[in-house]
Design a protein around this motif. Structure first.
Motif, PDB file in Angstrom:
ATOM      1  N   GLN A  52      14.348  -0.097   5.058  1.00 37.41           N
ATOM      2  CA  GLN A  52      13.590  -0.113   6.306  1.00 37.41           C
ATOM      3  C   GLN A  52      13.291   1.326   6.712  1.00 37.41           C
ATOM      4  O   GLN A  52      14.167   2.178   6.692  1.00 37.41           O
ATOM      5  N   VAL A  53      12.040   1.569   7.058  1.00 29.36           N
ATOM      6  CA  VAL A  53      11.616   2.879   7.561  1.00 29.36           C
ATOM      7  C   VAL A  53      11.161   2.674   9.001  1.00 29.36           C
ATOM      8  O   VAL A  53      10.131   2.038   9.252  1.00 29.36           O
ATOM      9  N   ASP A  54      11.929   3.199   9.939  1.00 28.10           N
ATOM     10  CA  ASP A  54      11.639   3.051  11.365  1.00 28.10           C
ATOM     11  C   ASP A  54      10.814   4.257  11.819  1.00 28.10           C
ATOM     12  O   ASP A  54      11.341   5.365  11.957  1.00 28.10           O
ATOM     13  N   LEU A  55       9.534   4.026  12.061  1.00 30.82           N
ATOM     14  CA  LEU A  55       8.652   5.124  12.435  1.00 30.82           C
ATOM     15  C   LEU A  55       8.842   5.555  13.887  1.00 30.82           C
ATOM     16  O   LEU A  55       8.228   6.538  14.317  1.00 30.82           O
ATOM     17  N   SER A  56       9.689   4.847  14.632  1.00 27.48           N
ATOM     18  CA  SER A  56      10.004   5.282  15.999  1.00 27.48           C
ATOM     19  C   SER A  56      11.322   6.048  16.055  1.00 27.48           C
ATOM     20  O   SER A  56      11.731   6.509  17.126  1.00 27.48           O
ATOM     21  N   ALA A  57      11.995   6.200  14.915  1.00 21.19           N
ATOM     22  CA  ALA A  57      13.283   6.901  14.888  1.00 21.19           C
ATOM     23  C   ALA A  57      13.092   8.394  15.127  1.00 21.19           C
ATOM     24  O   ALA A  57      11.992   8.932  14.976  1.00 21.19           O
ATOM     25  N   ASP A  58      14.175   9.040  15.492  1.00 23.61           N
ATOM     26  CA  ASP A  58      14.123  10.482  15.714  1.00 23.61           C
ATOM     27  C   ASP A  58      13.720  11.195  14.425  1.00 23.61           C
ATOM     28  O   ASP A  58      14.182  10.860  13.329  1.00 23.61           O
TER      29      ASP A  58
ATOM     30  N   ALA B 296       7.190   9.843   0.789  1.00 26.37           N
ATOM     31  CA  ALA B 296       6.061   9.150   1.423  1.00 26.37           C
ATOM     32  C   ALA B 296       5.609   9.924   2.643  1.00 26.37           C
ATOM     33  O   ALA B 296       6.368  10.718   3.218  1.00 26.37           O
ATOM     34  N   ALA B 297       4.368   9.681   3.032  1.00 27.18           N
ATOM     35  CA  ALA B 297       3.816  10.225   4.274  1.00 27.18           C
ATOM     36  C   ALA B 297       3.172   9.075   5.030  1.00 27.18           C
ATOM     37  O   ALA B 297       2.497   8.225   4.434  1.00 27.18           O
ATOM     38  N   TYR B 298       3.381   9.032   6.339  1.00 26.80           N
ATOM     39  CA  TYR B 298       2.854   7.964   7.178  1.00 26.80           C
ATOM     40  C   TYR B 298       2.027   8.588   8.299  1.00 26.80           C
ATOM     41  O   TYR B 298       2.564   9.309   9.139  1.00 26.80           O
TER      42      TYR B 298
ATOM     43  N   VAL C 237       1.894  12.636  11.802  1.00 27.75           N
ATOM     44  CA  VAL C 237       2.224  12.313  10.415  1.00 27.75           C
ATOM     45  C   VAL C 237       3.723  12.482  10.246  1.00 27.75           C
ATOM     46  O   VAL C 237       4.286  13.519  10.613  1.00 27.75           O
ATOM     47  N   LEU C 238       4.369  11.457   9.709  1.00 25.29           N
ATOM     48  CA  LEU C 238       5.798  11.487   9.443  1.00 25.29           C
ATOM     49  C   LEU C 238       6.026  11.520   7.938  1.00 25.29           C
ATOM     50  O   LEU C 238       5.348  10.808   7.186  1.00 25.29           O
ATOM     51  N   LEU C 239       6.969  12.334   7.508  1.00 29.64           N
ATOM     52  CA  LEU C 239       7.324  12.451   6.095  1.00 29.64           C
ATOM     53  C   LEU C 239       8.684  11.824   5.856  1.00 29.64           C
ATOM     54  O   LEU C 239       9.611  12.014   6.640  1.00 29.64           O
ATOM     55  N   LEU C 240       8.801  11.078   4.768  1.00 28.36           N
ATOM     56  CA  LEU C 240      10.069  10.487   4.371  1.00 28.36           C
ATOM     57  C   LEU C 240      10.713  11.378   3.317  1.00 28.36           C
ATOM     58  O   LEU C 240      10.214  11.500   2.193  1.00 28.36           O
ATOM     59  N   ALA C 241      11.797  12.024   3.679  1.00 30.81           N
ATOM     60  CA  ALA C 241      12.507  12.907   2.755  1.00 30.81           C
ATOM     61  C   ALA C 241      13.259  12.083   1.714  1.00 30.81           C
ATOM     62  O   ALA C 241      13.531  10.896   1.927  1.00 30.81           O
ATOM     63  N   PRO C 242      13.618  12.682   0.582  1.00 34.17           N
ATOM     64  CA  PRO C 242      14.354  11.950  -0.455  1.00 34.17           C
ATOM     65  C   PRO C 242      15.677  11.360   0.037  1.00 34.17           C
ATOM     66  O   PRO C 242      16.148  10.370  -0.538  1.00 34.17           O
TER      67      PRO C 242
ATOM     68  N   ARG D 193       9.898  -9.189  -5.392  1.00 33.14           N
ATOM     69  CA  ARG D 193      11.034  -8.691  -4.613  1.00 33.14           C
ATOM     70  C   ARG D 193      10.539  -7.874  -3.416  1.00 33.14           C
ATOM     71  O   ARG D 193       9.481  -7.245  -3.475  1.00 33.14           O
ATOM     72  N   ARG D 194      11.369  -7.851  -2.365  1.00 31.97           N
ATOM     73  CA  ARG D 194      11.108  -6.963  -1.226  1.00 31.97           C
ATOM     74  C   ARG D 194      11.669  -5.581  -1.520  1.00 31.97           C
ATOM     75  O   ARG D 194      12.810  -5.450  -1.974  1.00 31.97           O
ATOM     76  N   VAL D 195      10.887  -4.547  -1.238  1.00 35.10           N
ATOM     77  CA  VAL D 195      11.315  -3.170  -1.472  1.00 35.10           C
ATOM     78  C   VAL D 195      11.634  -2.466  -0.162  1.00 35.10           C
ATOM     79  O   VAL D 195      12.713  -1.905   0.007  1.00 35.10           O
ATOM     80  N   SER D 196      10.700  -2.476   0.783  1.00 41.30           N
ATOM     81  CA  SER D 196      10.878  -1.728   2.023  1.00 41.30           C
ATOM     82  C   SER D 196       9.948  -2.283   3.083  1.00 41.30           C
ATOM     83  O   SER D 196       8.919  -2.904   2.766  1.00 41.30           O
ATOM     84  N   GLU D 197      10.295  -2.063   4.339  1.00 42.75           N
ATOM     85  CA  GLU D 197       9.480  -2.518   5.459  1.00 42.75           C
ATOM     86  C   GLU D 197       9.287  -1.387   6.452  1.00 42.75           C
ATOM     87  O   GLU D 197      10.211  -0.593   6.684  1.00 42.75           O
ATOM     88  N   LEU D 198       8.101  -1.329   7.038  1.00 37.17           N
ATOM     89  CA  LEU D 198       7.809  -0.354   8.082  1.00 37.17           C
ATOM     90  C   LEU D 198       7.999  -1.004   9.442  1.00 37.17           C
ATOM     91  O   LEU D 198       7.441  -2.065   9.722  1.00 37.17           O
ATOM     92  N   THR D 199       8.799  -0.364  10.287  1.00 32.07           N
ATOM     93  CA  THR D 199       9.026  -0.863  11.635  1.00 32.07           C
ATOM     94  C   THR D 199       8.780   0.274  12.624  1.00 32.07           C
ATOM     95  O   THR D 199       8.504   1.405  12.241  1.00 32.07           O
ATOM     96  N   GLY D 200       8.905  -0.053  13.920  1.00 31.82           N
ATOM     97  CA  GLY D 200       8.807   0.963  14.952  1.00 31.82           C
ATOM     98  C   GLY D 200       7.409   1.231  15.459  1.00 31.82           C
ATOM     99  O   GLY D 200       7.213   2.130  16.292  1.00 31.82           O
ATOM    100  N   LEU D 201       6.409   0.478  14.988  1.00 34.13           N
ATOM    101  CA  LEU D 201       5.049   0.639  15.500  1.00 34.13           C
ATOM    102  C   LEU D 201       4.851  -0.249  16.725  1.00 34.13           C
ATOM    103  O   LEU D 201       5.364  -1.370  16.785  1.00 34.13           O
TER     104      LEU D 201
END
Length: 402
Positions: A128-134, A148-150, A161-166, A378-386
């Protein structure tokens, strides 16, 4: 240099790109019909590169001899006893296709409601990638690369733009200098699905007469002046930036240092059948072939509950035996009159030799992996926080498979 290392280097240079175009006529016809109205449609699919004014010729796959994947011949065979794909919580199994169209093996995917119940799959991405997280500012807490970049948008345009670090943490990019670009059709382009480079070390944003380039490790912004070159279709060709004049056309190449490096051309793998079939999202090259999503495919064998024209993914294998076509399941069954949203499911990346990942955009964005040529999903990941009905995100991924 070993033969294996040479192949790896060649494949790195065409990551995210299909092999040299096979069906220019089909591609040109599809482009002629294409009239996109969504901001997220800024980045068109990219194909393998033959450098016109540059220095090298790039191959399409790890063991490719420079030839294109095999083309398919149109025909239609509907299965005698259609069944619901993945009609229970447990996914169907096996590799037997649900039907055939010419040389394509046709598989039926899960409906969008079933995707939420698929088993999980481990990947380099968080579940899960929460785009509302700190998120810390990239300038204060730099990273060398991102997975990734969102680009988070709302009614006023690009917000951030939010970047997902490794390691799964987020970084926020100050995009105040990025100005929206309006294309010839009046579409506003702020950021696209190809903003993050294949290595995950640069971001690019098309502007009028220039492209803004950000180096993640240093936080340095560079404006690449490109004169009269069209920037709205800017995309990555390995470590270089490609600026085709039209979708599927030729255009100059620029290095991240702003220097002109040559020119190249784009294209797509063979199109599925349909009078108004349209490619969308990126064409993604993997170990076994090239995956591309299409809207408006028709004449395919589908289950009784499905609607046509269909949303589909084509995987054109470097070997003919690896080619397959996935029909994305509808939002609802026939008695509910539902179907997937148009351009519902762009291809995002390959996980490894067998699994390709698409983003289901009906509701909350969800990454779904398909084991090509099987009924395994299969499920890999979900975007939340929008914020519902207020925000949406355009996602861009680095090369995941190795």
């Amino acid at each position: 240099m070993t033969e294996r290392r040479l192949k790896d280097l060649l494949h790195e240079s065409v990551d995210g790109l299909p092999p040299v175009p096979l069906a220019d006529a089909a591609w040109t016809d599809a482009v002629r019909r294409r009239r996109r109205t969504r901001i997220a449609g800024t980045a068109a699919a990219v194909a393998a590169v033959a450098v016109i004014a540059g220095s090298v010729s790039l191959l399409g796959g790890p063991d490719d001899d420079g030839s294109a994947p095999p083309a398919t011949q149109p025909s239609n065979t509907r299965p005698a006893d259609p069944r619901l794909p993945n009609s229970t919580d447990a996914a169907s199994t096996g590799t037997e296709p649900d039907g055939r169209h010419g040389d394509w093996r046709v598989y039926w995917g899960p409906a969008d409601k079933q995707e939420a119940r698929l088993p999980r799959m481990d990947s380099p991405l968080p579940r899960q990638v929460d785009l509302s997280a700190d998120a810390t500012d990239l300038a204060d807490d730099p990273i060398d690369t991102a997975l990734a970049a969102y680009a988070v948008m709302d009614g006023s345009g690009l917000r951030t733009v939010l970047l997902l670090a490794p390691d799964g943490s987020l970084r926020r990019v100050d995009v105040s200098r990025v100005q929206p670009l309006v294309d010839d059709s009046g579409n506003v382009i702020a950021a696209g699905t190809n903003m993050l480079s294949p290595k995950g070390d640069h971001l690019q944003f098309p502007q009028n007469g220039s492209v803004l380039m950000l180096t993640l490790a240093t936080g340095e912004w560079r404006r690449i002046e490109v004169g009269e070159a069209v920037t709205e279709h800017a995309t990555w060709v390995g470590d270089d930036l490609h600026l085709p004049s039209t979708v599927g056309g030729a255009g100059p190449l620029y290095g991240v240092d702003g220097q002109r490096t040559g020119a190249s051309r784009r294209g797509l793998p063979t199109a599925p059948p349909g009078d108004d079939v349209t490619p969308y999202g990126l064409a993604r090259s993997g170990p076994k072939g090239v995956a591309q999503s299409w809207s408006g495919a028709d004449g395919l064998p589908v289950a009784d509950h499905e609607v046509t024209p269909s949303e589909v993914m084509v995987v054109q294998g470097f070997d003919e035996s690896d080619s397959a076509l996935l029909v994305f399941g509808s939002k609802a069954f026939a008695n509910l009159g539902g179907e997937r949203n148009k351009e519902c499911c762009p291809v995002k990346f390959w996980l490894d030799d067998d699994w390709v990942v698409y983003e289901a955009q009906d509701g909350s964005p969800r990454l779904i992996a398909w084991q090509v040529g099987t009924h395994d999903f299969r499920r890999v990941s979900e975007l939340t926080g929008l914020k519902p009905d207020q925000e949406y995100a355009v996602s861009s991924y680095a090369r995941i498979w190795s």
